[in-house]
Structures are given as structure tokens and as C-alpha cells.
Design a protein around this motif. Structure first.
Motif, PDB file in Angstrom:
ATOM      1  N   MET A   1      -9.315  11.885 -37.848  1.00 36.31           N
ATOM      2  CA  MET A   1      -9.776  12.516 -39.061  1.00 36.31           C
ATOM      3  C   MET A   1      -9.899  11.449 -40.146  1.00 36.31           C
ATOM      4  SD  MET A   1      -8.115  15.514 -41.473  1.00 36.31           S
ATOM      5  CE  MET A   1      -7.885  16.680 -40.202  1.00 36.31           C
ATOM      6  N   ASN A   2     -10.865  11.654 -41.034  1.00 31.66           N
ATOM      7  CA  ASN A   2     -11.027  10.774 -42.178  1.00 31.66           C
ATOM      8  C   ASN A   2     -11.183  11.642 -43.428  1.00 31.66           C
ATOM      9  OD1 ASN A   2     -13.603  11.774 -41.995  1.00 31.66           O
ATOM     10  ND2 ASN A   2     -14.504   9.878 -41.259  1.00 31.66           N
ATOM     11  N   LYS A   3     -11.528  11.016 -44.548  1.00 32.18           N
ATOM     12  CA  LYS A   3     -11.636  11.746 -45.809  1.00 32.18           C
ATOM     13  C   LYS A   3     -12.732  12.809 -45.740  1.00 32.18           C
ATOM     14  CE  LYS A   3     -13.392   9.766 -49.456  1.00 32.18           C
ATOM     15  NZ  LYS A   3     -13.621   8.930 -50.630  1.00 32.18           N
ATOM     16  N   VAL A   4     -13.857  12.487 -45.132  1.00 37.58           N
ATOM     17  CA  VAL A   4     -14.963  13.444 -45.008  1.00 37.58           C
ATOM     18  C   VAL A   4     -14.553  14.603 -44.104  1.00 37.58           C
ATOM     19  CG1 VAL A   4     -17.331  13.731 -44.197  1.00 37.58           C
ATOM     20  CG2 VAL A   4     -16.683  11.664 -45.433  1.00 37.58           C
ATOM     21  N   GLY A   5     -13.867  14.294 -43.017  1.00 43.60           N
ATOM     22  CA  GLY A   5     -13.368  15.333 -42.115  1.00 43.60           C
ATOM     23  C   GLY A   5     -12.369  16.246 -42.803  1.00 43.60           C
ATOM     24  N   LEU A   6     -11.534  15.653 -43.661  1.00 44.16           N
ATOM     25  CA  LEU A   6     -10.562  16.449 -44.410  1.00 44.16           C
ATOM     26  C   LEU A   6     -11.283  17.409 -45.350  1.00 44.16           C
ATOM     27  CD1 LEU A   6      -7.665  17.102 -45.286  1.00 44.16           C
ATOM     28  CD2 LEU A   6      -7.818  15.210 -46.899  1.00 44.16           C
ATOM     29  N   LEU A   7     -12.301  16.945 -46.045  1.00 42.19           N
ATOM     30  CA  LEU A   7     -13.056  17.807 -46.952  1.00 42.19           C
ATOM     31  C   LEU A   7     -13.728  18.943 -46.182  1.00 42.19           C
ATOM     32  CD1 LEU A   7     -13.974  18.377 -49.819  1.00 42.19           C
ATOM     33  CD2 LEU A   7     -15.905  16.852 -49.435  1.00 42.19           C
ATOM     34  N   LYS A   8     -14.293  18.661 -45.013  1.00 39.51           N
ATOM     35  CA  LYS A   8     -14.894  19.711 -44.185  1.00 39.51           C
ATOM     36  C   LYS A   8     -13.841  20.726 -43.755  1.00 39.51           C
ATOM     37  CE  LYS A   8     -18.724  17.037 -42.311  1.00 39.51           C
ATOM     38  NZ  LYS A   8     -19.298  16.420 -41.113  1.00 39.51           N
ATOM     39  N   ASN A   9     -12.654  20.233 -43.395  1.00 40.77           N
ATOM     40  CA  ASN A   9     -11.557  21.108 -43.006  1.00 40.77           C
ATOM     41  C   ASN A   9     -11.175  22.024 -44.166  1.00 40.77           C
ATOM     42  OD1 ASN A   9      -9.286  22.291 -41.952  1.00 40.77           O
ATOM     43  ND2 ASN A   9      -8.273  20.389 -41.408  1.00 40.77           N
ATOM     44  N   LEU A  10     -11.113  21.477 -45.390  1.00 42.16           N
ATOM     45  CA  LEU A  10     -10.768  22.280 -46.558  1.00 42.16           C
ATOM     46  C   LEU A  10     -11.843  23.317 -46.855  1.00 42.16           C
ATOM     47  CD1 LEU A  10      -9.322  19.537 -48.945  1.00 42.16           C
ATOM     48  CD2 LEU A  10      -8.069  21.133 -47.481  1.00 42.16           C
ATOM     49  N   ARG A  11     -13.108  22.942 -46.693  1.00 41.94           N
ATOM     50  CA  ARG A  11     -14.203  23.907 -46.920  1.00 41.94           C
ATOM     51  C   ARG A  11     -14.156  25.038 -45.900  1.00 41.94           C
ATOM     52  NH1 ARG A  11     -18.914  19.731 -48.597  1.00 41.94           N
ATOM     53  NH2 ARG A  11     -18.298  19.562 -50.768  1.00 41.94           N
ATOM     54  N   ASN A  12     -13.804  24.727 -44.657  1.00 42.62           N
ATOM     55  CA  ASN A  12     -13.708  25.766 -43.625  1.00 42.62           C
ATOM     56  C   ASN A  12     -12.514  26.677 -43.854  1.00 42.62           C
ATOM     57  OD1 ASN A  12     -15.982  24.900 -42.261  1.00 42.62           O
ATOM     58  ND2 ASN A  12     -14.837  23.556 -40.902  1.00 42.62           N
ATOM     59  N   ALA A  13     -11.474  26.175 -44.506  1.00 42.92           N
ATOM     60  CA  ALA A  13     -10.263  26.960 -44.751  1.00 42.92           C
ATOM     61  C   ALA A  13     -10.322  27.698 -46.082  1.00 42.92           C
ATOM     62  CB  ALA A  13      -9.045  26.037 -44.739  1.00 42.92           C
ATOM     63  N   SER A  14     -11.462  27.641 -46.761  1.00 38.65           N
ATOM     64  CA  SER A  14     -11.538  28.228 -48.097  1.00 38.65           C
ATOM     65  C   SER A  14     -11.989  29.680 -48.062  1.00 38.65           C
ATOM     66  CB  SER A  14     -12.482  27.412 -48.981  1.00 38.65           C
ATOM     67  OG  SER A  14     -13.806  27.556 -48.533  1.00 38.65           O
ATOM     68  N   ARG A  15     -11.574  30.404 -49.088  1.00 35.06           N
ATOM     69  CA  ARG A  15     -12.041  31.755 -49.361  1.00 35.06           C
ATOM     70  C   ARG A  15     -12.613  31.693 -50.760  1.00 35.06           C
ATOM     71  NH1 ARG A  15      -8.407  36.588 -47.839  1.00 35.06           N
ATOM     72  NH2 ARG A  15      -9.768  37.047 -46.116  1.00 35.06           N
ATOM     73  N   GLY A  16     -13.913  31.714 -50.843  1.00 35.35           N
ATOM     74  CA  GLY A  16     -14.546  31.483 -52.138  1.00 35.35           C
ATOM     75  C   GLY A  16     -14.405  30.015 -52.452  1.00 35.35           C
ATOM     76  N   ASN A  17     -13.721  29.705 -53.540  1.00 31.14           N
ATOM     77  CA  ASN A  17     -13.476  28.300 -53.840  1.00 31.14           C
ATOM     78  C   ASN A  17     -12.004  27.926 -53.725  1.00 31.14           C
ATOM     79  OD1 ASN A  17     -12.689  29.679 -56.115  1.00 31.14           O
ATOM     80  ND2 ASN A  17     -13.485  28.158 -57.532  1.00 31.14           N
ATOM     81  N   LEU A  18     -11.144  28.836 -53.297  1.00 33.15           N
ATOM     82  CA  LEU A  18      -9.721  28.550 -53.073  1.00 33.15           C
ATOM     83  C   LEU A  18      -9.498  28.178 -51.613  1.00 33.15           C
ATOM     84  CD1 LEU A  18      -8.066  31.490 -55.004  1.00 33.15           C
ATOM     85  CD2 LEU A  18      -8.296  29.137 -55.760  1.00 33.15           C
ATOM     86  N   PHE A  19      -8.667  27.183 -51.391  1.00 34.52           N
ATOM     87  CA  PHE A  19      -8.335  26.820 -50.013  1.00 34.52           C
ATOM     88  C   PHE A  19      -6.830  26.760 -49.835  1.00 34.52           C
ATOM     89  CE2 PHE A  19      -8.597  22.695 -52.129  1.00 34.52           C
ATOM     90  CZ  PHE A  19      -7.447  22.061 -51.695  1.00 34.52           C
ATOM     91  N   SER A  20      -6.422  27.009 -48.619  1.00 35.47           N
ATOM     92  CA  SER A  20      -5.029  26.928 -48.225  1.00 35.47           C
ATOM     93  C   SER A  20      -5.020  26.573 -46.745  1.00 35.47           C
ATOM     94  CB  SER A  20      -4.341  28.272 -48.460  1.00 35.47           C
ATOM     95  OG  SER A  20      -3.006  28.209 -48.038  1.00 35.47           O
ATOM     96  N   THR A  21      -4.447  25.425 -46.420  1.00 31.40           N
ATOM     97  CA  THR A  21      -4.476  24.980 -45.030  1.00 31.40           C
ATOM     98  C   THR A  21      -3.244  24.149 -44.712  1.00 31.40           C
ATOM     99  OG1 THR A  21      -5.829  23.919 -43.333  1.00 31.40           O
ATOM    100  CG2 THR A  21      -5.778  22.861 -45.467  1.00 31.40           C
ATOM    101  N   GLU A  22      -2.930  24.096 -43.445  1.00 24.31           N
ATOM    102  CA  GLU A  22      -1.828  23.282 -42.951  1.00 24.31           C
ATOM    103  C   GLU A  22      -2.409  22.304 -41.931  1.00 24.31           C
ATOM    104  OE1 GLU A  22       2.742  24.153 -41.660  1.00 24.31           O
ATOM    105  OE2 GLU A  22       1.499  25.713 -42.550  1.00 24.31           O
ATOM    106  N   ILE A  23      -2.220  21.016 -42.185  1.00 24.30           N
ATOM    107  CA  ILE A  23      -2.787  19.977 -41.334  1.00 24.30           C
ATOM    108  C   ILE A  23      -1.662  19.338 -40.526  1.00 24.30           C
ATOM    109  CG2 ILE A  23      -4.057  17.805 -41.308  1.00 24.30           C
ATOM    110  CD1 ILE A  23      -5.252  18.708 -44.007  1.00 24.30           C
ATOM    111  N   PRO A  24      -1.754  19.390 -39.197  1.00 27.24           N
ATOM    112  CA  PRO A  24      -0.698  18.789 -38.376  1.00 27.24           C
ATOM    113  C   PRO A  24      -0.680  17.270 -38.517  1.00 27.24           C
ATOM    114  CG  PRO A  24      -2.460  19.620 -36.998  1.00 27.24           C
ATOM    115  CD  PRO A  24      -2.798  20.008 -38.398  1.00 27.24           C
TER     116      PRO A  24
END
Length: 70
Positions: A1-24
Motif C-alpha cells: 500500500m502507498n499514499k494513493v492506495g490509502l486514499l482509495k481505501n478511505l474513499r471506499n470506507a466513506s459514507r458521504g464524506n465521513l470515513f471510518s476504517t481500520e487498516i491492518p
């Protein structure tokens, strides 16, 4: 994973514009790298972090995704 991958992960975990995720993570260094990437994304104005919690095997992130005008 890199910074771009992290941003994609956050966008996929978002509801509207709020995100909540746990990254192993495998090591403590992984947690530090994730925090650095999150800091860079904040400086770039792409996200606003509300909470970052280092857990034993993961990093919990909670915040807001900012939508930039192009």
C-alpha cells in the motif's frame, strides 16, 4: 500500500464524506508509515483527520474526506 492506495481505501470506507476504517499492520513501523501518509494527505487538503488510534494489530482512522475542485 502507498499514499494513493490509502486514499482509495478511505474513499471506499466513506459514507458521504465521513470515513471510518481500520487498516491492518504487521509491525510498528507500518503504523508510523500510515500516520506519515495520513499527515501528508492532511497537508495536501484531501482529508481532515478526527481520530487516529494505534491498536495492537491495526490503525483506526476516522475523519472527513475533502472534495477538491479541479
Amino acid at each position: 500500500m502507498n499514499k494513493v492506495g490509502l486514499l482509495k481505501n478511505l474513499r471506499n470506507a466513506s459514507r458521504g464524506n465521513l470515513f471510518s476504517t481500520e487498516i491492518p499492520k504487521a509491525t510498528k513501523e507500518d503504523g508510523k508509515i500510515i500516520e506519515e501518509w495520513v499527515g501528508e494527505l492532511e497537508k495536501e487538503g484531501k482529508i481532515k483527520l478526527r481520530e487516529c488510534v494505534q491498536r495492537e494489530y491495526s490503525v483506526y482512522l476516522h475523519g472527513i474526506i475533502k472534495y477538491a475542485r479541479d
